[in-house]
Design a protein around this motif. Sequence first.
Motif, PDB file in Angstrom:
ATOM      1  N   ARG A 275      35.309  43.425  34.058  1.00  0.00           N
ATOM      2  CA  ARG A 275      36.734  42.702  34.378  1.00  0.00           C
ATOM      3  C   ARG A 275      36.854  42.623  35.655  1.00  0.00           C
ATOM      4  N   SER A 276      37.340  41.256  36.141  1.00  0.00           N
ATOM      5  CA  SER A 276      37.632  41.039  38.025  1.00  0.00           C
ATOM      6  C   SER A 276      39.310  40.722  37.011  1.00  0.00           C
ATOM      7  N   PHE A 277      39.072  39.457  39.167  1.00  0.00           N
ATOM      8  CA  PHE A 277      40.606  38.802  39.350  1.00  0.00           C
ATOM      9  C   PHE A 277      40.380  37.926  40.124  1.00  0.00           C
ATOM     10  N   TYR A 278      40.577  37.246  39.819  1.00  0.00           N
ATOM     11  CA  TYR A 278      40.498  35.903  40.367  1.00  0.00           C
ATOM     12  C   TYR A 278      42.460  35.135  40.815  1.00  0.00           C
ATOM     13  N   GLY A 279      42.263  35.300  41.916  1.00  0.00           N
ATOM     14  CA  GLY A 279      43.847  35.451  42.302  1.00  0.00           C
ATOM     15  C   GLY A 279      44.565  36.758  41.564  1.00  0.00           C
ATOM     16  N   ASP A 280      45.609  35.914  40.256  1.00  0.00           N
ATOM     17  CA  ASP A 280      46.620  36.990  40.110  1.00  0.00           C
ATOM     18  C   ASP A 280      45.822  36.602  37.705  1.00  0.00           C
ATOM     19  N   THR A 281      44.780  35.591  37.430  1.00  0.00           N
ATOM     20  CA  THR A 281      43.956  35.869  36.893  1.00  0.00           C
ATOM     21  C   THR A 281      43.191  36.751  36.083  1.00  0.00           C
ATOM     22  N   ALA A 282      43.751  37.517  35.304  1.00  0.00           N
ATOM     23  CA  ALA A 282      42.605  38.928  34.565  1.00  0.00           C
ATOM     24  C   ALA A 282      41.202  38.018  34.012  1.00  0.00           C
TER      25      ALA A 282
END
Length: 196
Positions: free
Chosen positions: A177-184
Amino acid sequence: MKILVLADKESLYLWDFFEKEKLEGIDLILSCGDLHPQYLSFLATFFSGPVLYVHGNHDGCYRDTPPEGCICVEDRIYEYKGVRILGLGGSMLYSGGPHQYTQKQMDLRILRLAPKLWFHKGFDILLTHSPALGLHDGTDLPHTGFQGFLKLMDRFHPRLFVHGHVHMSYDRTIPRRSFYGDTAVVNAYERYVIDL
């Protein structure tokens, strides 16, 4: 909403050692590709909700043997309980096989979705086989991600981006898991449960 995501490797936990109780509480199953169609059909038999899928680069057999009881969401937006799922399967073009695309070809697929994106006012989940460029992807051509996925997330800010293709068994440093902006961003390799 509790979502079971799958990709690339059939889970012994869900197939060889299956118990119906293991699907209790799951609202939706999403397949990111490269799974035997019989595996998805098996899960659909015991699951009361929808099983949605996109194609992986090794899913040429789906043409003759599609997963029974499952719904292909390639190049469309499927809405379930108010959640909009956009499906874009396939990988980078590397051998000329089915479900392989250049960056430009994927950009054209995304461009053709403009009326659907406008009608649905965006989407909540991006369901793909390949990762996005520079985000969970690999350094070799077959595992390079698509730049168009980054543009989709930049414009529509979905809550979730789920992909497969980059097996977590390749390298211990590959993130789940990670985040791109507010997107998981979630790598669905084998199986993983997400609370949306």
